[in-house]
Structure formats: structure tokens, C-alpha cells
Design an enzyme around this catalytic site. Sequence first.
Site, short mmCIF file in Angstrom:
data_model
loop_
_atom_site.label_atom_id
_atom_site.label_comp_id
_atom_site.label_asym_id
_atom_site.label_seq_id
_atom_site.Cartn_x
_atom_site.Cartn_y
_atom_site.Cartn_z
N ARG A 23 0.81 -1.22 0.00
CA ARG A 23 0.00 0.00 0.00
C ARG A 23 0.84 1.26 0.00
O ARG A 23 0.38 2.34 -0.35
CB ARG A 23 -0.91 0.03 1.23
CG ARG A 23 -1.87 -1.14 1.33
CD ARG A 23 -2.53 -1.19 2.69
NE ARG A 23 -1.49 -1.39 3.72
CZ ARG A 23 -1.62 -1.07 4.99
NH1 ARG A 23 -2.71 -0.49 5.43
NH2 ARG A 23 -0.65 -1.30 5.84
N GLU A 28 7.82 7.78 11.08
CA GLU A 28 7.78 8.94 11.97
C GLU A 28 8.97 9.80 11.58
O GLU A 28 10.11 9.41 11.80
CB GLU A 28 7.88 8.46 13.41
CG GLU A 28 7.58 9.51 14.43
CD GLU A 28 7.50 8.91 15.83
OE1 GLU A 28 8.58 8.64 16.40
OE2 GLU A 28 6.39 8.71 16.33
N ASN A 49 10.64 24.70 6.61
CA ASN A 49 10.77 25.23 5.26
C ASN A 49 10.69 24.10 4.25
O ASN A 49 11.07 22.96 4.54
CB ASN A 49 12.12 25.95 5.10
CG ASN A 49 12.28 27.08 6.09
OD1 ASN A 49 11.40 27.89 6.27
ND2 ASN A 49 13.43 27.12 6.73
N HIS A 62 24.88 28.30 2.74
CA HIS A 62 24.29 29.39 3.52
C HIS A 62 24.44 29.17 5.03
O HIS A 62 24.46 28.05 5.50
CB HIS A 62 22.79 29.49 3.21
CG HIS A 62 22.51 29.71 1.76
ND1 HIS A 62 21.36 29.25 1.15
CD2 HIS A 62 23.21 30.33 0.78
CE1 HIS A 62 21.37 29.57 -0.12
NE2 HIS A 62 22.49 30.23 -0.37
N LYS A 71 19.68 22.89 11.85
CA LYS A 71 18.73 22.43 10.83
C LYS A 71 18.64 20.91 10.85
O LYS A 71 19.65 20.22 10.94
CB LYS A 71 19.17 22.87 9.43
CG LYS A 71 19.23 24.36 9.24
CD LYS A 71 19.76 24.71 7.86
CE LYS A 71 19.85 26.22 7.68
NZ LYS A 71 20.45 26.55 6.38
N TYR A 131 13.16 21.26 5.68
CA TYR A 131 14.04 21.42 6.83
C TYR A 131 13.38 22.20 7.94
O TYR A 131 12.62 23.12 7.72
CB TYR A 131 15.40 22.00 6.46
CG TYR A 131 15.43 23.29 5.70
CD1 TYR A 131 15.81 24.48 6.32
CD2 TYR A 131 15.12 23.34 4.35
CE1 TYR A 131 15.87 25.67 5.62
CE2 TYR A 131 15.18 24.52 3.64
CZ TYR A 131 15.55 25.68 4.27
OH TYR A 131 15.60 26.86 3.58
N GLU A 142 22.24 36.69 7.12
CA GLU A 142 22.58 35.58 6.23
C GLU A 142 23.90 35.85 5.52
O GLU A 142 24.19 36.97 5.10
CB GLU A 142 21.48 35.35 5.20
CG GLU A 142 21.73 34.10 4.37
CD GLU A 142 20.59 33.75 3.45
OE1 GLU A 142 20.39 32.55 3.24
OE2 GLU A 142 19.93 34.66 2.93
N LYS A 170 23.11 35.42 -5.34
CA LYS A 170 23.68 35.41 -3.98
C LYS A 170 24.75 34.33 -3.85
O LYS A 170 25.81 34.55 -3.25
CB LYS A 170 22.56 35.20 -2.97
CG LYS A 170 23.01 34.97 -1.55
CD LYS A 170 21.86 34.82 -0.58
CE LYS A 170 21.07 33.57 -0.83
NZ LYS A 170 19.98 33.35 0.13
N ASP A 171 24.49 33.16 -4.42
CA ASP A 171 25.44 32.06 -4.30
C ASP A 171 26.68 32.27 -5.16
O ASP A 171 27.78 31.89 -4.78
CB ASP A 171 24.75 30.74 -4.61
CG ASP A 171 23.67 30.40 -3.60
OD1 ASP A 171 23.64 31.02 -2.52
OD2 ASP A 171 22.83 29.53 -3.89
#
Length: 184
Positions: A23, A28, A49, A62, A71, A131, A142, A170-171
Site C-alpha cells: 500500500r 515517523e 521550510n 548558507h 537544521k 528542513y 545571512e 547570492k550564491d
Amino acid sequence: MNLIQTAIPDLLILEPKVFGDARGFFMESYNARTFRELTGLDVDFVQDNHSRSAKGVLRGLHYQIQQAQGKLVRVVRGSVFDVAVDLRKASPTFGLWAGVELSEENQRQVWIPPGFAHGFLVTSDSADFLYKTTDYYAPQHERCLLWNDPVVGVAWPLAQIDGAPQLSAKDVAGKGLADCEVFA
């Protein structure tokens, strides 16, 4: 749930117990008591997120220099190569990185403590990446460690994607380890 140590002692891989049959499956994905018992950490997650990215997208590396975030990351669709770099100056593993494949098949999760830069490369057609964070997003704090900094030397599996990675502005503008703000 099974705990797997990495070469960086505070960076942990978690494998949930997955119960499956014809199925589908049940697992969890997070339990505060189990997480605390396995890791010895009592964390308070304040934000969840979800990102979706196409093959070849590289997000990172980051971190937040203030309001540093721990995280707990996982992939629910597709696969990524997930990377964390230790930016804690006082740590014996400062500047070292560890990478692991996260996928919908292996159901693995990674605990990335505060003080680490984090990023991932999508290796499937697309990937849904989830995350939990221990502090709120604070764009003013940041920072970005350059994804291909030769001092850090992350071995991204670029052969698994078609061409160069897709990066945000940005990266692309990330800083090398020698020029980054780091943690005490």
C-alpha cells in the site's frame, strides 16, 4: 531511528524506521523525545521550510552569522547531495565538510548544528527539500560561503548533472573561507 556518525562529530545522519507494504509506507519523520535520546540534544524547532528545485540547482552554502540556525534536513521527493561545512573557528573540524545523499528512497535526515554552512545539489529531475530550523530566518544576518571555494574543496558530484550547476546571484557572490565571517 538509527543514528550514524559522520567525520564531523556534531554532524549527524538519522535513519528513521520505515514500515512499508504493497500500500505504501509509514514513518515517523520527527519525534522530539527520540531525537533527544539519540543525539543528546534538546532543541526547539521554530520554523519549517520546503523548497522545490530542478536538477542541477545548487543552493548554498548558507548560514546566519547571528541567530545561527540548527537544521534538521530531509528530501521527500527526488535526491540531493547535501553538504555542511564547519565554520566554528574553535572547532577541531573548522573548515572541513561532509556530504551525504538524501533521497526519497533512503529517507535519511541530517542534523546540522548551528555554526555550519549548508547547501545541496539536486541530482534528480527535481527535488522537494524540507528542513526544520532552531531559529527564524534573518536575512540581515545571512551569509554565503562560496560553493566551490578551493580551500574547503567540496567534491560536488557535478558529473550527475547536465552541465554547470544553476546558482542564484547570492550564491555566485559567496565568499571564500578566508574572507567569510565565521563563528567563535
